[in-house]
Design a protein around this motif. Structure first.
Motif, PDB file in Angstrom:
ATOM      1  N   VAL A 167      -5.767  23.230  33.240  1.00 31.93           N
ATOM      2  CA  VAL A 167      -6.437  22.091  32.600  1.00 31.93           C
ATOM      3  C   VAL A 167      -6.799  21.097  33.706  1.00 31.93           C
ATOM      4  CG1 VAL A 167      -6.175  20.189  30.964  1.00 31.93           C
ATOM      5  CG2 VAL A 167      -5.158  22.420  30.446  1.00 31.93           C
ATOM      6  N   PRO A 168      -8.082  20.721  33.812  1.00 32.55           N
ATOM      7  CA  PRO A 168      -8.482  19.844  34.920  1.00 32.55           C
ATOM      8  C   PRO A 168      -7.963  18.417  34.745  1.00 32.55           C
ATOM      9  CG  PRO A 168     -10.341  20.258  33.447  1.00 32.55           C
ATOM     10  CD  PRO A 168      -9.219  21.119  32.961  1.00 32.55           C
ATOM     11  N   SER A 169      -7.838  17.705  35.877  1.00 34.02           N
ATOM     12  CA  SER A 169      -7.516  16.281  35.821  1.00 34.02           C
ATOM     13  C   SER A 169      -8.738  15.548  35.271  1.00 34.02           C
ATOM     14  CB  SER A 169      -7.184  15.748  37.220  1.00 34.02           C
ATOM     15  OG  SER A 169      -8.372  15.752  38.007  1.00 34.02           O
ATOM     16  N   LYS A 170      -8.536  14.256  34.908  1.00 31.69           N
ATOM     17  CA  LYS A 170      -9.665  13.471  34.374  1.00 31.69           C
ATOM     18  C   LYS A 170     -10.791  13.383  35.411  1.00 31.69           C
ATOM     19  CE  LYS A 170     -11.620  11.554  31.168  1.00 31.69           C
ATOM     20  NZ  LYS A 170     -12.082  12.455  30.128  1.00 31.69           N
ATOM     21  N   GLU A 172     -11.469  15.522  37.881  1.00 34.86           N
ATOM     22  CA  GLU A 172     -12.143  16.827  38.002  1.00 34.86           C
ATOM     23  C   GLU A 172     -13.100  17.038  36.825  1.00 34.86           C
ATOM     24  OE1 GLU A 172      -8.707  19.464  40.310  1.00 34.86           O
ATOM     25  OE2 GLU A 172      -8.554  19.161  38.153  1.00 34.86           O
ATOM     26  N   GLU A 173     -12.630  16.675  35.630  1.00 28.60           N
ATOM     27  CA  GLU A 173     -13.470  16.850  34.431  1.00 28.60           C
ATOM     28  C   GLU A 173     -14.748  16.015  34.542  1.00 28.60           C
ATOM     29  OE1 GLU A 173     -11.436  15.994  30.732  1.00 28.60           O
ATOM     30  OE2 GLU A 173     -13.336  15.837  29.662  1.00 28.60           O
ATOM     31  N   THR A 174     -14.589  14.754  34.980  1.00 30.35           N
ATOM     32  CA  THR A 174     -15.750  13.847  35.072  1.00 30.35           C
ATOM     33  C   THR A 174     -16.769  14.374  36.086  1.00 30.35           C
ATOM     34  OG1 THR A 174     -14.331  12.004  34.518  1.00 30.35           O
ATOM     35  CG2 THR A 174     -16.441  11.443  35.516  1.00 30.35           C
ATOM     36  N   ILE A 175     -16.265  14.816  37.232  1.00 31.98           N
ATOM     37  CA  ILE A 175     -17.186  15.300  38.279  1.00 31.98           C
ATOM     38  C   ILE A 175     -17.863  16.597  37.823  1.00 31.98           C
ATOM     39  CG2 ILE A 175     -17.220  16.312  40.616  1.00 31.98           C
ATOM     40  CD1 ILE A 175     -15.390  14.025  41.489  1.00 31.98           C
ATOM     41  N   PHE A 176     -17.114  17.479  37.194  1.00 34.91           N
ATOM     42  CA  PHE A 176     -17.721  18.731  36.717  1.00 34.91           C
ATOM     43  C   PHE A 176     -18.785  18.413  35.659  1.00 34.91           C
ATOM     44  CE2 PHE A 176     -17.337  22.863  34.216  1.00 34.91           C
ATOM     45  CZ  PHE A 176     -18.064  23.599  35.143  1.00 34.91           C
ATOM     46  N   ASP A 177     -18.465  17.456  34.780  1.00 33.63           N
ATOM     47  CA  ASP A 177     -19.417  17.066  33.728  1.00 33.63           C
ATOM     48  C   ASP A 177     -20.717  16.524  34.350  1.00 33.63           C
ATOM     49  OD1 ASP A 177     -19.435  16.747  30.658  1.00 33.63           O
ATOM     50  OD2 ASP A 177     -20.258  14.838  31.385  1.00 33.63           O
ATOM     51  N   GLN A 178     -20.555  15.687  35.386  1.00 34.70           N
ATOM     52  CA  GLN A 178     -21.753  15.148  36.073  1.00 34.70           C
ATOM     53  C   GLN A 178     -22.571  16.280  36.674  1.00 34.70           C
ATOM     54  OE1 GLN A 178     -20.575  12.197  38.983  1.00 34.70           O
ATOM     55  NE2 GLN A 178     -20.886  10.557  37.496  1.00 34.70           N
ATOM     56  N   SER A 179     -21.887  17.268  37.237  1.00 33.76           N
ATOM     57  CA  SER A 179     -22.626  18.390  37.851  1.00 33.76           C
ATOM     58  C   SER A 179     -23.387  19.164  36.782  1.00 33.76           C
ATOM     59  CB  SER A 179     -21.676  19.315  38.626  1.00 33.76           C
ATOM     60  OG  SER A 179     -21.037  20.242  37.765  1.00 33.76           O
ATOM     61  N   LEU A 180     -22.767  19.326  35.615  1.00 36.15           N
ATOM     62  CA  LEU A 180     -23.465  20.046  34.528  1.00 36.15           C
ATOM     63  C   LEU A 180     -24.710  19.264  34.102  1.00 36.15           C
ATOM     64  CD1 LEU A 180     -20.479  21.215  32.240  1.00 36.15           C
ATOM     65  CD2 LEU A 180     -21.636  22.503  34.045  1.00 36.15           C
ATOM     66  N   ILE A 181     -24.597  17.945  34.060  1.00 34.72           N
ATOM     67  CA  ILE A 181     -25.755  17.125  33.672  1.00 34.72           C
ATOM     68  C   ILE A 181     -26.872  17.278  34.691  1.00 34.72           C
ATOM     69  CG2 ILE A 181     -26.617  14.757  33.352  1.00 34.72           C
ATOM     70  CD1 ILE A 181     -23.902  14.061  32.108  1.00 34.72           C
ATOM     71  N   VAL A 182     -26.548  17.167  35.983  1.00 36.16           N
ATOM     72  CA  VAL A 182     -27.638  17.223  36.962  1.00 36.16           C
ATOM     73  C   VAL A 182     -28.242  18.627  37.057  1.00 36.16           C
ATOM     74  CG1 VAL A 182     -27.125  15.150  38.285  1.00 36.16           C
ATOM     75  CG2 VAL A 182     -26.023  17.292  38.949  1.00 36.16           C
ATOM     76  N   TYR A 183     -27.477  19.636  36.661  1.00 33.67           N
ATOM     77  CA  TYR A 183     -28.039  20.997  36.631  1.00 33.67           C
ATOM     78  C   TYR A 183     -28.764  21.295  35.306  1.00 33.67           C
ATOM     79  CZ  TYR A 183     -26.244  23.340  40.885  1.00 33.67           C
ATOM     80  OH  TYR A 183     -26.019  23.776  42.183  1.00 33.67           O
ATOM     81  N   SER A 184     -28.634  20.414  34.297  1.00 34.30           N
ATOM     82  CA  SER A 184     -29.053  20.788  32.930  1.00 34.30           C
ATOM     83  C   SER A 184     -30.555  20.989  32.761  1.00 34.30           C
ATOM     84  CB  SER A 184     -28.568  19.736  31.927  1.00 34.30           C
ATOM     85  OG  SER A 184     -29.247  18.505  32.154  1.00 34.30           O
ATOM     86  N   GLU A 185     -31.376  20.249  33.518  1.00 35.19           N
ATOM     87  CA  GLU A 185     -32.820  20.296  33.266  1.00 35.19           C
ATOM     88  C   GLU A 185     -33.558  19.781  34.487  1.00 35.19           C
ATOM     89  OE1 GLU A 185     -35.012  21.458  31.366  1.00 35.19           O
ATOM     90  OE2 GLU A 185     -36.699  20.187  31.880  1.00 35.19           O
ATOM     91  N   HIS A 186     -34.683  20.449  34.834  1.00 35.09           N
ATOM     92  CA  HIS A 186     -35.401  20.022  36.038  1.00 35.09           C
ATOM     93  C   HIS A 186     -36.875  20.393  35.975  1.00 35.09           C
ATOM     94  CE1 HIS A 186     -35.655  19.461  40.589  1.00 35.09           C
ATOM     95  NE2 HIS A 186     -35.123  18.336  40.119  1.00 35.09           N
ATOM     96  N   GLU A 187     -37.527  20.071  34.868  1.00 33.98           N
ATOM     97  CA  GLU A 187     -38.975  20.244  34.731  1.00 33.98           C
ATOM     98  C   GLU A 187     -39.407  21.708  34.727  1.00 33.98           C
ATOM     99  OE1 GLU A 187     -42.049  19.967  37.602  1.00 33.98           O
ATOM    100  OE2 GLU A 187     -42.395  17.841  37.154  1.00 33.98           O
ATOM    101  N   MET A 188     -40.080  22.206  35.782  1.00 30.18           N
ATOM    102  CA  MET A 188     -40.649  23.557  35.702  1.00 30.18           C
ATOM    103  C   MET A 188     -40.274  24.428  36.901  1.00 30.18           C
ATOM    104  SD  MET A 188     -42.315  25.392  33.535  1.00 30.18           S
ATOM    105  CE  MET A 188     -43.147  24.271  32.429  1.00 30.18           C
ATOM    106  N   PRO A 189     -38.951  24.604  37.143  1.00 27.81           N
ATOM    107  CA  PRO A 189     -38.566  25.530  38.201  1.00 27.81           C
ATOM    108  C   PRO A 189     -38.922  26.961  37.810  1.00 27.81           C
ATOM    109  CG  PRO A 189     -36.651  24.865  36.953  1.00 27.81           C
ATOM    110  CD  PRO A 189     -37.788  24.048  36.439  1.00 27.81           C
ATOM    111  N   ASN A 190     -38.798  27.862  38.763  1.00 32.16           N
ATOM    112  CA  ASN A 190     -39.168  29.261  38.543  1.00 32.16           C
ATOM    113  C   ASN A 190     -38.504  29.840  37.286  1.00 32.16           C
ATOM    114  OD1 ASN A 190     -38.844  32.272  39.001  1.00 32.16           O
ATOM    115  ND2 ASN A 190     -40.250  31.741  40.655  1.00 32.16           N
ATOM    116  N   SER A 191     -37.221  29.548  37.080  1.00 34.04           N
ATOM    117  CA  SER A 191     -36.498  30.147  35.945  1.00 34.04           C
ATOM    118  C   SER A 191     -37.027  29.638  34.604  1.00 34.04           C
ATOM    119  CB  SER A 191     -34.994  29.851  36.063  1.00 34.04           C
ATOM    120  OG  SER A 191     -34.782  28.493  36.379  1.00 34.04           O
ATOM    121  N   THR A 192     -37.305  28.345  34.523  1.00 31.29           N
ATOM    122  CA  THR A 192     -37.826  27.785  33.270  1.00 31.29           C
ATOM    123  C   THR A 192     -39.234  28.314  33.011  1.00 31.29           C
ATOM    124  OG1 THR A 192     -36.511  25.810  33.622  1.00 31.29           O
ATOM    125  CG2 THR A 192     -38.338  25.603  32.075  1.00 31.29           C
ATOM    126  N   PHE A 193     -40.010  28.421  34.088  1.00 25.96           N
ATOM    127  CA  PHE A 193     -41.363  28.975  33.957  1.00 25.96           C
ATOM    128  C   PHE A 193     -41.278  30.413  33.448  1.00 25.96           C
ATOM    129  CE2 PHE A 193     -45.302  30.716  36.134  1.00 25.96           C
ATOM    130  CZ  PHE A 193     -46.172  30.214  35.180  1.00 25.96           C
TER     131      PHE A 193
END
Ligand SMILES: CC(=O)SCCNC(=O)CCNC(=O)[C@H](O)C(C)(C)COP(=O)(O)OP(=O)(O)OC[C@H]1O[C@@H](n2cnc3c(N)ncnc32)[C@H](O)[C@@H]1OP(=O)(O)O
Ligand SMILES: O=C([O-])CC(=O)C(=O)O
Length: 369
Positions: A167-170, A172-193
């Motif tokens: 179970v992560p510390s608070k 670790e959880e916050t930083i992982f959550d931020q990373s998920l947010i910044v990875y969540s969406e980015h306009e039209m990269p190759n994969s989304t295209f």
């Protein structure tokens, strides 16, 4: 017919979208009207998931309902677990994920329903199942017992828990959550295209996401985060990194985690956020040497090539310090991006025009058998 040709579709506008836009001049990643970095600093990944799916930030009640719906969908069909166990142990984790997502399609009763409501329910199922797929996929490949999801933990804490078994510390959880947010969406990269191209034939969400996984695997895209960590570990020290990077540059090799088709000579705002996260996490874990080494690499690339780090450069050491196995860095990126890709597929289904470009033909003509 227009004879314009832009290799790699560089700067070509391929779609109208109300989902996101990279405003490079203002150094802002606009997601449904909000700045992605501000979202990462102020709300949770599930809030951003709600925003991407519904178009507005959920209030507390809507957010709790979304979390309940996701937790209700936790768990993988037994046959999917068996498929994971049957895959050869040398299988790349992105290929495990591609196979798993493709196989999950057969278990979704609403697969062929393209309505917004059905696609939203499918996206919620994917949000629930993709993290478990990658965690259990890793455990299958490394012949460990499967870690089951825990619904007494937050979505993000459970995601990390399924990977590490802790179970992560608070923090670790916050930083992982931020990373998920910044990875969540980015306009039209190759994969989304890739996903939108597939969806434009009116194919289904699982198929489109499967295509996106294949795209994201490549080193020029999502695969870079794993390559960054391998480089940092190979280098081992500030001097080692300078020597390694300079020798790569002398051989005209690309340094993973630097450069970007859209940001080009500007900083990726997401990398700056993850750099701060790495600074804090490294201090907490007595690994400030890793932070310092990354800064040395950043400065070298600025000096030698005038190139800035992209998100993958700083997300990689953050994931390393969070205890995520390197083979799972790109699958985690994909899991975070699942919601962004799903929103794009829904938008494509709602306002569709089949993608079918033309070519600049360079082959022979007038041959006869
Ligand atoms: C979250 C993400 O998915 S972000 C992307 C992650 N990918 C990486 O980090 C892989 C490394 N980076 C790269 O390969 C590139 O920067 C890409 C693929 C991301 C963007 O590439 P493009 O837009 O096609 O840029 P392009 O290839 O035209 O590069 C322009 C110049 O910068 C150089 N360059 C670009 N990136 C790098 C790099 N990482 N290392 C060394 N040189 C680089 C190129 O060699 C080229 O130099 P030249 O003009 O002297 O030939
Ligand atoms: O936008 C791109 O081309 C690649 C990228 O940074 C991402 O997908 O997050």
């Amino acid at each position: 017919m227009s004879s314009s040709y832009y290799p790699g579709l560089e700067n070509v506008i391929a779609s109208e979208t109300a989902i996101s836009y990279l405003d490079v001049e203002k150094e802002e990643i606009v997601v449904r009207g909000y700045d992605l970095i501000e979202l990462a600093q102020n709300v949770t990944y599930l809030d951003v998931a709600g925003l991407l799916l519904e178009g507005s930030l959920p209030d507390a009640d809507e957010r709790n309902k979304l979390e309940e719906r996701i937790k209700w969908e936790y768990g993988l069909p037994q046959n999917i677990c068996s498929i994971l166990r049957l895959l050869p142990k040398k299988t790349d984790l992105m290929d495990v994920l591609r196979t798993g997502i493709s196989a999950l399609a057969s278990y979704d009763e609403e697969l062929e329903d393209r309505s917004k409501e059905a696609n939203t329910r499918k996206a919620i199922r994917l949000l629930a199942k993709v993290p478990q797929l990658l965690a259990n996929g890793y455990q299958a490949i490394t012949e460990q017992a499967f870690v089951e999801p825990r619904d007494d933990l937050s979505y993000t804490a459970n995601f990390l828990y399924m990977i590490t078994g802790q179970v992560p510390s608070k923090m670790e959880e916050t930083i992982f959550d931020q990373s998920l947010i910044v990875y969540s969406e980015h306009e039209m990269p190759n994969s989304t295209f890739a996903a939108r191209v597939i969806a434009s034939t009116q194919s289904d969400l699982y198929g489109a996401l499967t295509g996106a996984v294949a795209s994201l695997k490549g080193n020029l895209h999502g695969g870079a985060n794993e390559a960054v960590m391998e480089m940092l570990l190979e280098a081992g020290s500030d001097e080692g990194l300078e020597t390694l990077m300079l020798s790569k540059l002398a051989r005209k090799e690309r340094i993973m985690g630097f450069g970007h088709r859209v940001y080009m000579k500007k900083a990726d705002p997401r990398a700056l956020l993850m750099k701060d996260a790495l600074d804090a996490l490294a201090l907490e874990k007595n690994r400030s040497d890793l932070y310092t080494m990354c800064v040395v690499g950043e400065e070298l690339m600025k000096r030698e090539k005038n190139l800035h780090p992209n998100l993958d450069y700083y997300a990689a050491p953050v994931y390393y310090l969070l205890g995520i196995p390197i083979d799972l860095f790109t699958p985690v990126f994909l899991a975070a991006r699942t919601i962004g890709v799903s929103s794009h597929v829904m938008e494509q289904h709602a306002h569709n025009r089949l993608f079918r470009p033309r070519v600049h033909y360079t082959g022979p003509r007038n041959l006869h058998p």
